[in-house]
Write a protein that holds these residues in place. Structure first.
Motif, short mmCIF file in Angstrom:
data_model
loop_
_atom_site.label_atom_id
_atom_site.label_comp_id
_atom_site.label_asym_id
_atom_site.label_seq_id
_atom_site.Cartn_x
_atom_site.Cartn_y
_atom_site.Cartn_z
N GLN A 39 -100.87 -27.61 118.73
CA GLN A 39 -101.57 -26.67 119.60
C GLN A 39 -101.32 -27.03 121.06
N ALA A 40 -101.16 -26.02 121.90
CA ALA A 40 -100.99 -26.23 123.33
C ALA A 40 -101.83 -25.20 124.08
N SER A 41 -102.36 -25.59 125.21
CA SER A 41 -103.22 -24.67 125.96
C SER A 41 -103.26 -25.03 127.43
N ILE A 42 -103.63 -24.05 128.26
CA ILE A 42 -103.92 -24.26 129.68
C ILE A 42 -105.41 -24.04 129.87
N ALA A 43 -106.08 -24.98 130.53
CA ALA A 43 -107.52 -24.86 130.75
C ALA A 43 -107.86 -25.13 132.21
N PRO A 44 -108.82 -24.38 132.78
CA PRO A 44 -109.24 -24.64 134.16
C PRO A 44 -110.04 -25.94 134.25
N GLN A 45 -109.85 -26.68 135.36
CA GLN A 45 -110.59 -27.93 135.55
C GLN A 45 -110.60 -28.30 137.03
N ASP A 46 -111.78 -28.47 137.58
CA ASP A 46 -111.96 -28.95 138.97
C ASP A 46 -111.12 -28.17 139.97
N GLY A 47 -111.12 -26.87 139.86
CA GLY A 47 -110.41 -26.04 140.81
C GLY A 47 -108.93 -25.90 140.56
N GLY A 48 -108.42 -26.57 139.53
CA GLY A 48 -107.01 -26.45 139.15
C GLY A 48 -106.89 -26.21 137.66
N TYR A 49 -105.77 -26.63 137.09
CA TYR A 49 -105.52 -26.37 135.67
C TYR A 49 -104.87 -27.59 135.03
N VAL A 50 -105.17 -27.79 133.74
CA VAL A 50 -104.57 -28.88 132.97
C VAL A 50 -103.91 -28.30 131.72
N VAL A 51 -102.84 -28.97 131.27
CA VAL A 51 -102.14 -28.58 130.05
C VAL A 51 -102.52 -29.58 128.97
N GLN A 52 -103.15 -29.09 127.91
CA GLN A 52 -103.62 -29.94 126.83
C GLN A 52 -102.84 -29.65 125.54
#
Length: 358
Positions: A18-31
């Motif tokens: 599984q791969a995803s983009i999630a918002p975090q602290d005003g930016g984005y992370v790839v998990q």
């Protein structure tokens, strides 16, 4: 936000990624998350801190592309490459893969009349299929690939359809098995009969670029060939049980076809580029990935990128650190998946193995 779930099902493997983009602290992370289907998944991130969306999307797209290139596909049936840009290359054919045997078991196999022995050639795994006028190469991932025109011309001389299995070195196929002859599927036949069928098939037409792999049967023949190949610094030998059918995939352990290498080689994932044309190497140990040393890239090779799979020869590995000693770079391997780069491949320093066994 983008999210994808990919599956891979082949032989005993049944995995999910599984791969995803999630918002975090005003930016984005790839998990990401991965593991066996139905089990607890291992998780991680491709971004150590939040990044702008464009950067996250680039990393996400690259991650998905890498996984689909290795056979992961959307759709829960997990058919390799289905629904991806490689779907047109997928043949549905999976080759038989071999586990290794250590030197302390070699004499038993040499003495056992149930096993024949062949030289293990140092090339790339290649299956060649002829269906009517269509002649296709198939790599160890089951993907259709181009063949040298000289080999195509040789195969075209055969009057019947066929599917050969072998090792390619340059423009020559060193053939050691046959799966189909004419309209007959011979995979369920015992190996000794398949080998005789292969001999007769290759004797039926002219070919310069297909060589039958030399095979020996008797104890003295096997012992003599083993000594000759080891002395000449060949890659190794393969032992094949004469009564075994052709079984696609790799057994969890052992198996009816077993290889023994004279020199240690293994496949690694490139971690990062170091100074002076060097790259770091990584291997999976279970579900965790760790360092396996470094290797210098010769001037006549391009420096591989992080995430690529490469082949290296080495003297031995240190059990405590997992790093390889006297590594020699052999090249990239686009026909080996990153998941196959495990510590199970390693040969450790002999005195360490002796001490543990004591």
């Amino acid at each position: 936000m983008e999210h994808t779930t990919l599956y891979f099902k082949q032989g005993s493997s049944d995995k999910v990624y599984q791969a995803s983009i999630a918002p975090q602290d005003g930016g984005y992370v790839v998990q990401f998350a991965y593991g066996r289907r139905g089990a607890t998944l291992q998780t991680g991130t491709k971004t150590q801190m939040p990044v702008p969306y464009d950067e996250a999307k680039r990393l996400y797209d690259k991650l998905v592309a890498e996984k689909t290139a290795k056979g992961y596909a959307p759709g829960e049936d997990g058919t390799p490459y289905h629904g991806t840009d490689k779907a047109g290359q997928a043949t549905g054919i999976q080759c038989q893969l071999l586990n290794s045997v250590e030197v302390d078991q070699v004499e038993r196999l040499i003495s056992d009349p149930a096993y024949w022995m062949q030289e293990k050639h140092d090339g790339r795994r290649l299956l060649v299929r002829k269906t009517g006028d269509a002649i296709t190469g198939i790599n160890r991932l089951g993907l259709a690939i181009a063949l040298p025109q000289s080999l195509v011309a040789d195969v075209a001389k055969c009057s019947c359809d066929l599917l050969l299995d072998g090792e390619a070195i340059g423009e020559t196929l060193h053939a050691f098995d046959v799966l189909f002859i004419g309209g007959e599927d011979v995979q369920e036949l015992p190996y000794n009969e398949r080998y005789l069928r292969l001999m007769n098939l290759l004797a039926s037409f002219q070919h310069r670029h297909i060589q039958l792999v030399h095979t020996v049967f008797l104890h003295q023949q096997k012992a003599a060939l083993f000594h000759q190949l080891k002395t000449s610094r060949a890659e190794g030998v393969v032992f094949k049980r004469t009564d075994a059918p052709y079984t696609a995939g790799r057994p969890a352990s052992g198996g009816p076809q077993i290889k023994h290498k004279f020199c240690a080689t293994a496949s690694f994932i490139v971690g990062k580029t170091n100074a002076k044309r060097s790259v770091s190497l990584l291997l999976f140990n279970g579900d965790r990935i760790g360092p396996a040393g470094n290797v210098t890239i010769p001037a006549n090779h391009e420096i591989p990128q992080a995430g690529q799979v490469v082949e290296c020869r080495y003297l031995y590995a240190f059990r405590e650190s997992g790093s390889i000693y006297q590594a020699v770079y052999l090249g990239t391997r686009d026909d080996i998946r990153g998941e196959e780069c495990t510590t199970d491949q390693l040969k450790y320093r002999r005195e360490e193995s002796t001490e543990e066994a004591a």
